[in-house]
Design a protein around this motif. Structure first.
Motif, PDB file in Angstrom:
ATOM      1  N   TYR A  95     -14.728  -5.419  -9.282  1.00  0.00           N
ATOM      2  CA  TYR A  95     -15.204  -4.602  -8.165  1.00  0.00           C
ATOM      3  C   TYR A  95     -16.702  -4.831  -8.018  1.00  0.00           C
ATOM      4  O   TYR A  95     -17.476  -4.616  -8.964  1.00  0.00           O
ATOM      5  CB  TYR A  95     -14.907  -3.122  -8.437  1.00  0.00           C
ATOM      6  N   ASP A  96     -17.117  -5.301  -6.844  1.00  0.00           N
ATOM      7  CA  ASP A  96     -18.528  -5.575  -6.589  1.00  0.00           C
ATOM      8  C   ASP A  96     -19.284  -4.278  -6.318  1.00  0.00           C
ATOM      9  O   ASP A  96     -18.906  -3.509  -5.426  1.00  0.00           O
ATOM     10  CB  ASP A  96     -18.695  -6.493  -5.374  1.00  0.00           C
ATOM     11  N   ILE A  97     -20.372  -4.059  -7.059  1.00  0.00           N
ATOM     12  CA  ILE A  97     -21.260  -2.924  -6.795  1.00  0.00           C
ATOM     13  C   ILE A  97     -22.439  -3.386  -5.940  1.00  0.00           C
ATOM     14  O   ILE A  97     -22.818  -2.741  -4.965  1.00  0.00           O
ATOM     15  CB  ILE A  97     -21.739  -2.307  -8.116  1.00  0.00           C
ATOM     16  N   VAL A  98     -23.017  -4.537  -6.286  1.00  0.00           N
ATOM     17  CA  VAL A  98     -24.050  -5.166  -5.466  1.00  0.00           C
ATOM     18  C   VAL A  98     -23.882  -6.668  -5.631  1.00  0.00           C
ATOM     19  O   VAL A  98     -23.558  -7.142  -6.717  1.00  0.00           O
ATOM     20  CB  VAL A  98     -25.463  -4.691  -5.880  1.00  0.00           C
ATOM     21  N   ARG A  99     -24.037  -7.433  -4.547  1.00  0.00           N
ATOM     22  CA  ARG A  99     -23.901  -8.889  -4.617  1.00  0.00           C
ATOM     23  C   ARG A  99     -24.966  -9.540  -3.743  1.00  0.00           C
ATOM     24  O   ARG A  99     -25.150  -9.167  -2.596  1.00  0.00           O
ATOM     25  CB  ARG A  99     -22.505  -9.342  -4.181  1.00  0.00           C
ATOM     26  N   ASN A 100     -25.693 -10.504  -4.326  1.00  0.00           N
ATOM     27  CA  ASN A 100     -26.800 -11.174  -3.636  1.00  0.00           C
ATOM     28  C   ASN A 100     -27.806 -10.170  -3.088  1.00  0.00           C
ATOM     29  O   ASN A 100     -28.360 -10.346  -1.997  1.00  0.00           O
ATOM     30  CB  ASN A 100     -26.277 -12.076  -2.508  1.00  0.00           C
ATOM     31  N   GLY A 101     -28.020  -9.080  -3.842  1.00  0.00           N
ATOM     32  CA  GLY A 101     -28.974  -8.065  -3.432  1.00  0.00           C
ATOM     33  C   GLY A 101     -28.458  -7.114  -2.371  1.00  0.00           C
ATOM     34  O   GLY A 101     -29.173  -6.206  -1.947  1.00  0.00           O
ATOM     35  N   CYS A 102     -27.204  -7.293  -1.920  1.00  0.00           N
ATOM     36  CA  CYS A 102     -26.627  -6.458  -0.857  1.00  0.00           C
ATOM     37  C   CYS A 102     -25.674  -5.431  -1.474  1.00  0.00           C
ATOM     38  O   CYS A 102     -24.703  -5.817  -2.143  1.00  0.00           O
ATOM     39  CB  CYS A 102     -25.854  -7.302   0.153  1.00  0.00           C
ATOM     40  N   PRO A 103     -25.904  -4.128  -1.281  1.00  0.00           N
ATOM     41  CA  PRO A 103     -25.000  -3.111  -1.842  1.00  0.00           C
ATOM     42  C   PRO A 103     -23.585  -3.281  -1.286  1.00  0.00           C
ATOM     43  O   PRO A 103     -23.394  -3.427  -0.081  1.00  0.00           O
ATOM     44  CB  PRO A 103     -25.620  -1.784  -1.370  1.00  0.00           C
ATOM     45  N   ARG A 104     -22.588  -3.281  -2.182  1.00  0.00           N
ATOM     46  CA  ARG A 104     -21.177  -3.330  -1.772  1.00  0.00           C
ATOM     47  C   ARG A 104     -20.503  -1.979  -2.008  1.00  0.00           C
ATOM     48  O   ARG A 104     -19.448  -1.728  -1.446  1.00  0.00           O
ATOM     49  CB  ARG A 104     -20.445  -4.425  -2.563  1.00  0.00           C
ATOM     50  N   ASP A 105     -21.098  -1.157  -2.863  1.00  0.00           N
ATOM     51  CA  ASP A 105     -20.584   0.185  -3.120  1.00  0.00           C
ATOM     52  C   ASP A 105     -21.508   1.173  -2.405  1.00  0.00           C
ATOM     53  O   ASP A 105     -22.741   1.079  -2.514  1.00  0.00           O
ATOM     54  CB  ASP A 105     -20.557   0.462  -4.625  1.00  0.00           C
ATOM     55  N   SER A 106     -20.916   2.126  -1.687  1.00  0.00           N
ATOM     56  CA  SER A 106     -21.720   3.026  -0.848  1.00  0.00           C
ATOM     57  C   SER A 106     -22.647   3.920  -1.671  1.00  0.00           C
ATOM     58  O   SER A 106     -23.632   4.438  -1.146  1.00  0.00           O
ATOM     59  CB  SER A 106     -20.804   3.895   0.018  1.00  0.00           C
ATOM     60  N   SER A 107     -22.369   4.102  -2.975  1.00  0.00           N
ATOM     61  CA  SER A 107     -23.209   4.986  -3.795  1.00  0.00           C
ATOM     62  C   SER A 107     -24.357   4.240  -4.475  1.00  0.00           C
ATOM     63  O   SER A 107     -25.173   4.849  -5.165  1.00  0.00           O
ATOM     64  CB  SER A 107     -22.347   5.693  -4.851  1.00  0.00           C
TER      65      SER A 107
END
Length: 393
Positions: free
Chosen positions: A299-311
Motif C-alpha cells: 500500500y503506497d503512502i507516498v510515492r515520488n514525493g506525492c502523497p497517496r494516502d489522504s492522511s
C-alpha cells in the motif's frame, strides 16, 4: 544478467554459458567485498566474436563503472587476472546484434589489503589508522605523526596511530562539483631535525568522496615518497524513528509498536552525517505485512514525493538532516497482524534546487543525473493493533 554481488568469492559467466550468449546483451556486475579487502578476478574461458573487441566485449573497472578507471577490455586470447585497488570492481559484458558464441566464465575471490594504513569513511568522521610497525620500518615514531591542524591529536595504541577526523573540522577541506562532494585532509609524518634532515617526509592524503551511489574512500602518499593506496566503498547511515506526538520530542522505543486503528503515527527520518550541507527528503514510503516483500501485498503512502494516502502530512523540521511526516494507522485485511514500512530517502546537496529534495511531488521517478543524490532504503516496523482496541473509521 548482472547485479550487485557481496559474497567473498564466486563465479561470473555470460548468459546461457556454455551455450551461445544472446544478441544485444548488456550485463553489469558490481562486486563489493568487505572493507580493507581487494577483488581478484581470473578468467577461465573466453570465446567471443573477434579479436578487435569492437562488437562483443568484456570490460573490467576498478570500482563503480561511471567513475573508475578501466582496467581492461577483452574478447579473446589469454586468460588474464585483474586485482582491484579497492573493495569494489565492476564487470560489464556487451554483445551486438550479429554473431554469438560461447562467451566467458570468470572466478573472483577477495584478498586482504595491505594493512600498513586503513581508512573508513564513517557517517560523522574519517577513521584513519597508520601502523606503528610501518612507521618504525621507515624510521619514524608515533610522536612524529600529525594532521594539518596540530590541535587535532591522534590516539596512540601499542600497535597503531588512530585519527578520527571530522568532515567539518581539523582542517578538512570540502570541495564539490556537479556530481561529487570531496572531503580531504593530510596526515603528515615529519623528521624531528631542526637544521638538517636525511629522511623524506611522508604525506598521507586522505579523501572521502561522495558519489551519486557510494562513498569512495581514498588514501595515498604524495610526491616520490612511500606509495600508499587505500580505497573503500560504503553507504549513508540513515534511520527512521517513531515519535509519540507532533512535537517530536519523545521517541517510541517499543517494538512491535502497538497502536489503535486510525491513530496518528509520527515518524522522523534522520541522516547521520557531520556535513551540515546535506538535506534529506522522503521520496517514497510503501507499507506491507511482510518485511521482505513489498510487491505482493503493498500500500503506497507516498510515492515520488506525492502523497497517496489522504492522511499523509509532512512537518517542518528545524534541521536539514531530519525529515518529519505522519499518517494515520491502518491494518491489512485477512488477519495480517503486522505492518512494515519501506521508505526511500533521498540525500541531496543543500541549496541544490534542481534536486528531488526541493522539487517535492514529481511524476518523474528517475533521478536527475546532474545533481548529487543518494537513494537509501530503510525498513521500519512492525506496527500492530493493540489487542482489544476498538476499531474506528
Amino acid at each position: 544478467c548482472g547485479g550487485s554481488i557481496s559474497d567473498s568469492s564466486g563465479m561470473l559467466q555470460s548468459p546461457f554459458y556454455p551455450g551461445s550468449y544472446p544478441n544485444n546483451a548488456d550485463c553489469e556486475w558490481e562486486i563489493q567485498v568487505e572493507s580493507n579487502f581487494r577483488v581478484t578476478l581470473t578468467f577461465r574461458d573466453i570465446v567471443m566474436q573477434s579479436s578487435t573487441c569492437q562488437h562483443d566485449y568484456i570490460e573490467i573497472y576498478d570500482g563503480p563503472r561511471h567513475s573508475s578507471p578501466l582496467l581492461g577490455r577483452l574478447c579473446s586470447g589469454s586468460f588474464p587476472t585483474y586485482v582491484s585497488s579497492s573493495n569494489m570492481m565492476t564487470v560489464r559484458f556487451h554483445s551486438d546484434s550479429r554473431h554469438s558464441f560461447r562467451g566467458f566464465q570468470a572466478h573472483y575471490t577477495s584478498i586482504p589489503a595491505d594493512h600498513n594504513t586503513t581508512l573508513l569513511c564513517l557517517p560523522d568522521y574519517m577513521h584513519a589508522v597508520v601502523s606503528r610497525e610501518y612507521l618504525q620500518s621507515q624510521g619514524y615514531s608515533a610522536q612524529m605523526v600529525t594532521l594539518n591542524d596540530n590541535l587535532c591529536r591522534p590516539t596512540v595504541t601499542p600497535r597503531e596511530v588512530v585519527f578520527n577526523i571530522p568532515y567539518n573540522g581539523c582542517g578538512t577541506i570540502r570541495e564539490e562539483n556537479n556530481d561529487t562532494i570531496n572531503y580531504s585532509n593530510t596526515i603528515k609524518v615529519t623528521s624531528s631535525g631542526h637544521i638538517i634532515k636525511r629522511k623524506k617526509n611522508i604525506n598521507l592524503h586522505i579523501s572521502c568522496k561522495m558519489l551519486q551511489k557510494t562513498w569512495k574512500q581514498v588514501m595515498y602518499a604524495a610526491e616520490d615518497t612511500i606509495d600508499v593506496n587505500e580505497y573503500q566503498f560504503g553507504r549513508y547511515d540513515m534511520n527512521i524513528t517513531f515519535y509519540d506526538s507532533s512535537a517530536f520530542s519523545q521517541q517510541v522505543c517499543s517494538s512491535p509498536y502497538f497502536i489503535d486503528l486510525n491513530q496518528n503515527l509520527y515518524l522522523q527520518a534522520c541522516l547521520h552525517s557531520s556535513d551540515p550541507n546535506l538535506k534529506v527528503f522522503v521520496d517514497t514510503c510503501v507499507a506491507s505485512p511482510d518485511p521482505h516483500d513489498f510487491n505482493t501485498l503493498a500500500y503506497d503512502i507516498v510515492r515520488n514525493g506525492c502523497p497517496r494516502d489522504s492522511s499523509y502530512t509532512t512537518f517542518y523540521s528545524p534541521y536539514n538532516h531530519f525529515a518529519r511526516f505522519k499518517f494515520n494507522a491502518f491494518e491489512f485485511m485477512s488477519r495480517h497482524p503486522s505492518v512494515y514500512l519501506k521508505c526511500e530517502l533521498m540525500v541531496c546537496r543543500l541549496g541544490d534546487y534542481s534536486s528531488r529534495c526541493y522539487r517535492g511531488c514529481s511524476s518523474r521517478s528517475k533521478r536527475d543525473t546532474s545533481s548529487l543524490e543518494e537513494k537509501v532504503d530503510v525498513v521500519v516496523g512492525p506496527i500492530r493493533r493493540r489487542e482489544g482496541a476498538a476499531q474506528s473509521g
